[in-house]
Design a protein around this motif. Sequence first.
Motif, PDB file in Angstrom:
ATOM      1  N   HIS A   1     -15.916  12.895 -48.564  1.00  0.00           N
ATOM      2  CA  HIS A   1     -17.125  12.077 -48.599  1.00  0.00           C
ATOM      3  C   HIS A   1     -17.566  11.748 -50.023  1.00  0.00           C
ATOM      4  CE1 HIS A   1     -18.215  13.158 -44.294  1.00  0.00           C
ATOM      5  NE2 HIS A   1     -18.549  11.893 -44.353  1.00  0.00           N
ATOM      6  N   THR A   2     -17.544  12.745 -50.913  1.00  0.00           N
ATOM      7  CA  THR A   2     -18.092  12.535 -52.250  1.00  0.00           C
ATOM      8  C   THR A   2     -17.325  11.452 -52.993  1.00  0.00           C
ATOM      9  OG1 THR A   2     -18.810  14.849 -52.323  1.00  0.00           O
ATOM     10  CG2 THR A   2     -18.755  13.653 -54.404  1.00  0.00           C
ATOM     11  N   GLY A   3     -15.996  11.507 -52.953  1.00  0.00           N
ATOM     12  CA  GLY A   3     -15.194  10.483 -53.606  1.00  0.00           C
ATOM     13  C   GLY A   3     -15.400   9.118 -52.988  1.00  0.00           C
ATOM     14  N   MET A   4     -15.515   9.074 -51.665  1.00  0.00           N
ATOM     15  CA  MET A   4     -15.737   7.804 -50.983  1.00  0.00           C
ATOM     16  C   MET A   4     -17.091   7.207 -51.370  1.00  0.00           C
ATOM     17  SD  MET A   4     -16.152   7.010 -46.910  1.00  0.00           S
ATOM     18  CE  MET A   4     -14.952   8.256 -46.488  1.00  0.00           C
ATOM     19  N   LEU A   5     -18.119   8.011 -51.349  1.00  0.00           N
ATOM     20  CA  LEU A   5     -19.454   7.520 -51.682  1.00  0.00           C
ATOM     21  C   LEU A   5     -19.541   7.089 -53.141  1.00  0.00           C
ATOM     22  CD1 LEU A   5     -21.419  10.240 -49.726  1.00  0.00           C
ATOM     23  CD2 LEU A   5     -21.416   7.804 -49.181  1.00  0.00           C
ATOM     24  N   THR A   6     -18.822   7.796 -54.008  1.00  0.00           N
ATOM     25  CA  THR A   6     -18.777   7.405 -55.412  1.00  0.00           C
ATOM     26  C   THR A   6     -18.211   6.003 -55.551  1.00  0.00           C
ATOM     27  OG1 THR A   6     -18.487   9.710 -56.095  1.00  0.00           O
ATOM     28  CG2 THR A   6     -17.870   8.027 -57.679  1.00  0.00           C
ATOM     29  N   ALA A   7     -17.106   5.743 -54.842  1.00  0.00           N
ATOM     30  CA  ALA A   7     -16.472   4.420 -54.908  1.00  0.00           C
ATOM     31  C   ALA A   7     -17.340   3.352 -54.253  1.00  0.00           C
ATOM     32  CB  ALA A   7     -15.101   4.479 -54.250  1.00  0.00           C
ATOM     33  N   LEU A   8     -17.895   3.647 -53.084  1.00  0.00           N
ATOM     34  CA  LEU A   8     -18.689   2.649 -52.364  1.00  0.00           C
ATOM     35  C   LEU A   8     -19.935   2.229 -53.124  1.00  0.00           C
ATOM     36  CD1 LEU A   8     -18.473   3.966 -48.680  1.00  0.00           C
ATOM     37  CD2 LEU A   8     -17.519   1.832 -49.563  1.00  0.00           C
ATOM     38  N   THR A   9     -20.502   3.146 -53.893  1.00  0.00           N
ATOM     39  CA  THR A   9     -21.720   2.820 -54.638  1.00  0.00           C
ATOM     40  C   THR A   9     -21.425   2.406 -56.072  1.00  0.00           C
ATOM     41  OG1 THR A   9     -22.019   5.167 -55.191  1.00  0.00           O
ATOM     42  CG2 THR A   9     -23.182   4.325 -53.252  1.00  0.00           C
ATOM     43  N   GLY A  10     -20.128   2.340 -56.431  1.00  0.00           N
ATOM     44  CA  GLY A  10     -19.765   1.851 -57.752  1.00  0.00           C
ATOM     45  C   GLY A  10     -20.037   2.812 -58.882  1.00  0.00           C
ATOM     46  N   GLN A  11     -20.065   4.107 -58.608  1.00  0.00           N
ATOM     47  CA  GLN A  11     -20.288   5.087 -59.657  1.00  0.00           C
ATOM     48  C   GLN A  11     -18.953   5.631 -60.174  1.00  0.00           C
ATOM     49  OE1 GLN A  11     -23.679   5.471 -60.576  1.00  0.00           O
ATOM     50  NE2 GLN A  11     -23.606   3.760 -59.151  1.00  0.00           N
ATOM     51  N   LYS A  12     -18.967   6.192 -61.364  1.00  0.00           N
ATOM     52  CA  LYS A  12     -17.746   6.759 -61.925  1.00  0.00           C
ATOM     53  C   LYS A  12     -17.527   8.199 -61.466  1.00  0.00           C
ATOM     54  CE  LYS A  12     -17.873   3.832 -66.030  1.00  0.00           C
ATOM     55  NZ  LYS A  12     -17.986   3.780 -67.504  1.00  0.00           N
ATOM     56  N   SER A  13     -18.595   8.884 -61.132  1.00  0.00           N
ATOM     57  CA  SER A  13     -18.469  10.267 -60.679  1.00  0.00           C
ATOM     58  C   SER A  13     -19.727  10.669 -59.929  1.00  0.00           C
ATOM     59  CB  SER A  13     -18.245  11.222 -61.862  1.00  0.00           C
ATOM     60  OG  SER A  13     -19.369  11.211 -62.730  1.00  0.00           O
ATOM     61  N   ALA A  14     -19.626  11.749 -59.174  1.00  0.00           N
ATOM     62  CA  ALA A  14     -20.770  12.322 -58.467  1.00  0.00           C
ATOM     63  C   ALA A  14     -20.563  13.829 -58.420  1.00  0.00           C
ATOM     64  CB  ALA A  14     -20.899  11.735 -57.068  1.00  0.00           C
ATOM     65  N   PHE A  15     -21.549  14.534 -57.904  1.00  0.00           N
ATOM     66  CA  PHE A  15     -21.495  15.986 -57.890  1.00  0.00           C
ATOM     67  C   PHE A  15     -21.824  16.507 -56.496  1.00  0.00           C
ATOM     68  CE2 PHE A  15     -22.789  14.456 -62.021  1.00  0.00           C
ATOM     69  CZ  PHE A  15     -21.925  15.116 -62.888  1.00  0.00           C
ATOM     70  N   MET A  16     -21.126  17.558 -56.097  1.00  0.00           N
ATOM     71  CA  MET A  16     -21.382  18.201 -54.818  1.00  0.00           C
ATOM     72  C   MET A  16     -22.237  19.442 -55.034  1.00  0.00           C
ATOM     73  SD  MET A  16     -18.770  20.035 -52.108  1.00  0.00           S
ATOM     74  CE  MET A  16     -17.872  18.553 -51.693  1.00  0.00           C
ATOM     75  N   LEU A  17     -23.369  19.475 -54.341  1.00  0.00           N
ATOM     76  CA  LEU A  17     -24.233  20.648 -54.360  1.00  0.00           C
ATOM     77  C   LEU A  17     -24.305  21.212 -52.948  1.00  0.00           C
ATOM     78  CD1 LEU A  17     -27.516  21.261 -56.178  1.00  0.00           C
ATOM     79  CD2 LEU A  17     -27.584  21.405 -53.700  1.00  0.00           C
ATOM     80  N   LEU A  18     -24.126  22.510 -52.807  1.00  0.00           N
ATOM     81  CA  LEU A  18     -24.304  23.199 -51.531  1.00  0.00           C
ATOM     82  C   LEU A  18     -25.600  23.986 -51.615  1.00  0.00           C
ATOM     83  CD1 LEU A  18     -20.672  24.489 -50.806  1.00  0.00           C
ATOM     84  CD2 LEU A  18     -21.770  22.367 -50.048  1.00  0.00           C
ATOM     85  N   ALA A  19     -26.503  23.718 -50.674  1.00  0.00           N
ATOM     86  CA  ALA A  19     -27.850  24.282 -50.753  1.00  0.00           C
ATOM     87  C   ALA A  19     -28.169  25.104 -49.516  1.00  0.00           C
ATOM     88  CB  ALA A  19     -28.879  23.176 -50.914  1.00  0.00           C
ATOM     89  N   SER A  20     -28.632  26.324 -49.725  1.00  0.00           N
ATOM     90  CA  SER A  20     -29.199  27.149 -48.662  1.00  0.00           C
ATOM     91  C   SER A  20     -30.531  27.683 -49.165  1.00  0.00           C
ATOM     92  CB  SER A  20     -28.265  28.303 -48.305  1.00  0.00           C
ATOM     93  OG  SER A  20     -28.182  29.235 -49.373  1.00  0.00           O
ATOM     94  N   GLU A  21     -31.216  28.437 -48.338  1.00  0.00           N
ATOM     95  CA  GLU A  21     -32.549  28.907 -48.722  1.00  0.00           C
ATOM     96  C   GLU A  21     -32.494  29.805 -49.950  1.00  0.00           C
ATOM     97  OE1 GLU A  21     -36.409  31.279 -46.824  1.00  0.00           O
ATOM     98  OE2 GLU A  21     -34.652  30.818 -45.588  1.00  0.00           O
ATOM     99  N   ARG A  22     -31.491  30.702 -50.035  1.00  0.00           N
ATOM    100  CA  ARG A  22     -31.458  31.692 -51.110  1.00  0.00           C
ATOM    101  C   ARG A  22     -30.372  31.449 -52.152  1.00  0.00           C
ATOM    102  NH1 ARG A  22     -31.825  37.673 -48.627  1.00  0.00           N
ATOM    103  NH2 ARG A  22     -31.659  38.120 -50.858  1.00  0.00           N
ATOM    104  N   LEU A  23     -29.489  30.496 -51.921  1.00  0.00           N
ATOM    105  CA  LEU A  23     -28.401  30.260 -52.871  1.00  0.00           C
ATOM    106  C   LEU A  23     -28.072  28.769 -52.914  1.00  0.00           C
ATOM    107  CD1 LEU A  23     -26.263  31.496 -54.781  1.00  0.00           C
ATOM    108  CD2 LEU A  23     -24.739  31.685 -52.793  1.00  0.00           C
ATOM    109  N   LYS A  24     -28.046  28.232 -54.114  1.00  0.00           N
ATOM    110  CA  LYS A  24     -27.668  26.831 -54.321  1.00  0.00           C
ATOM    111  C   LYS A  24     -26.571  26.781 -55.376  1.00  0.00           C
ATOM    112  CE  LYS A  24     -32.192  24.949 -53.068  1.00  0.00           C
ATOM    113  NZ  LYS A  24     -32.704  26.259 -52.590  1.00  0.00           N
ATOM    114  N   VAL A  25     -25.525  25.982 -55.099  1.00  0.00           N
ATOM    115  CA  VAL A  25     -24.358  25.922 -55.973  1.00  0.00           C
ATOM    116  C   VAL A  25     -23.974  24.467 -56.192  1.00  0.00           C
ATOM    117  CG1 VAL A  25     -21.969  26.640 -56.325  1.00  0.00           C
ATOM    118  CG2 VAL A  25     -23.526  28.118 -55.035  1.00  0.00           C
TER     119      VAL A  25
END
Length: 711
Positions: free
Chosen positions: A518-542
């Motif tokens: 998804h991240t690579g696809m969305l980067t291309a579809l929106t015309g960006q050069k890069s994007a970042f994946m964040l995984l978020a939970s209540e006590r830990l975000k990465v």
Amino acid sequence: MTPDEIAERMTGRLGAATGGVLEAYLPSPMVQNHAAIIELLDNGSLACLWFGGTLEGKSDISIYGATLAPGADRWSTSVRLSDDPDRSEQNPVLTRNAAGNWQLVHTAQPSGNQDECLLRARDINLGHGTLVAGAPRLLNLPLGTFVRGRFVRRTDGAWMMPVFRCISRPGQRWNGSHDTAGVAISHDDGATWSLSEVPGSIGSVHMTIVPLDGDHMVAFYRRRQSDFVHRSESLDGGVTWSAPEPTDVPNNNSSINVVRLADGRLAMVCNPTSGATSADRRVSLYDEIEEGDDRPDAGGGCAPIWGVPRAPLSLCISTDGGVSFPLRKIIDDSPGTCMSNNSLDGRNKELSYPYLLEGPDGAIHVAYTYFRRAIKYVRLPKGWIDGESNRRREQLSEIIGITMGDPAGVGPEIAVRALAQMSPEDRARTRIYGNRATLDLAVAATGADINLDGFVVDLPIEGGPLPWGKLDPRAGDAAFRFIEKAVRDAEAGNIGCVVTAPINKEALNLAGHHYDGHTGMLTALTGQKSAFMLLASERLKVIHVSTHVSLKTAIDRATPERILATIRAGNDHLKRIGYANPRIAVAGINPHCGENGLFGTEDDVQVVPAVAMARAEGIDVQGPISADTLYYRAYNGAFDLVVAQYHDQGHIPIKLVAFDTAVNVSLGLPIDRTSVDHGTAFDIAGTGKANHTNMNEAIAYARRLAAGRKS
């Protein structure tokens, strides 16, 4: 519209569209009309010129023009302005010489051989509201010299004509692989010309020069490689130019146009798509008229990409001299299909070759190709681009768009279950982008108490509905189209956040959509050069420096610049969702962060400089910290965010503590997107067993983001 329906509208009459926009389809006696330009004449009339005939490259292609008088409600009848019976006359440009007289410059080529084109010039006059062309004269430039952009006066008074060279190869057919950019210079008002090449410009064509302040000029380029619009600079008033470098706007190997607005911003009209967003390919621009030409295509040079859809047509705004164009609005949209130049069989759906100018009243006038059948004119009222932006901001918290994911996976089931359990108020602010027949089967499989009427953006699936749990390229293609539609609606402000159900990467790639997820696809579809994946939970975000690459590649990608960009993205995101001063920790690459070089130097060379630069910017960040203890500390409250260097370093700990509740969030995009953090689960698809807890969490996070962006 069908070609016949378009023809019925080609009256030239102005009609009202939404938002104060006016539009018209210009009259023309020809069945193919393409490559329009638009200029403001001395008496306040607009002049629009283009080429028309039966098919681009055919010898019946000539230059046509029409005018719109001040206050008129209809464009004039079009007139023919060139008449070579042996060559295809294309790409008109209108300019004025030092005496103030209008000149028409255009190309003239035999068949599809752009490398053999001539450049011709003619005087143009406006008599009784009708354009009148004088006799042609030949410009002394090499064969294959093409024009498209406006002429510009150099600071020393010389006339600059931006050109591109269609370079021939002995015994080979032109295909664009060796095209380069250049500037033709005249010191005698167009009587004679010399040519100066733009360095490092192979594949960069349709040069458009925009003067800024003083001796500073910038130029923008279409790209044969179908990657990004490129930009170069001149700091000496146009005498020398830097090599073109990519901007953040995708390009589909189709024309662009750029002007400087009265407020100093730059406005570009283009199709912000690229070869990365579509698998559509054709052999060449002229593959329909090359019968009998047995020469091989030219080899070497760059690798031109033809056939990428030419839509949507967008207006893009820059405030930094054209380095980036973050504000983008769709003027017109269609499938953009351009696998054929034929304008009569209904296959061509392109919105291409736009030209724009700003009028004295601040209105923006745009002319462009409409399905190759007509030239369409659009008048955008002053403030349209900013007004739309404000309206979009007001709309952003209203609707969440859930993409159904792979139709053979559990995405349809978790989507309908989540919708069924929403409050009536939240359900009214939700749409599912998918296939209605498949979603109805998911309702039956899950027993969800929901009527889907009014909640589905229904898109077809080839051969659908498809069997549950089976790998199928048709499912991969459908999943891509669901996402593409949702992204376009998010860009237009119709939805506030995209929530994605799982896709199958193998099915996606089998369908010709080559992304790592998804991240690579969305980067291309929106015309960006890069994007970042964040995984978020209540006590830990990465947040991850890299994701779907090999471990070796991930270590190479962990440059100080990329790590710093990741820290910045995470810091900005946490501030947006309510953290006043986020506490960030950066994980080390090697065991124990290398133990002072004993286990490697990557942490000292790659991570330490990035952390130092981030701290110098005022970000509360520590690192590198050994990953074997860092996540325990973060989980227990020592840090708000962890920067992981690669996929498994970040995914394993968060899936261990929040497998059903962690949300995948994309950062660095012009739209908001959240996602479940699990796969398609083919083994249980269609059984009604899929757990939708993670989807509920992704939707809740999405509403939080949309509400935050509105404020």
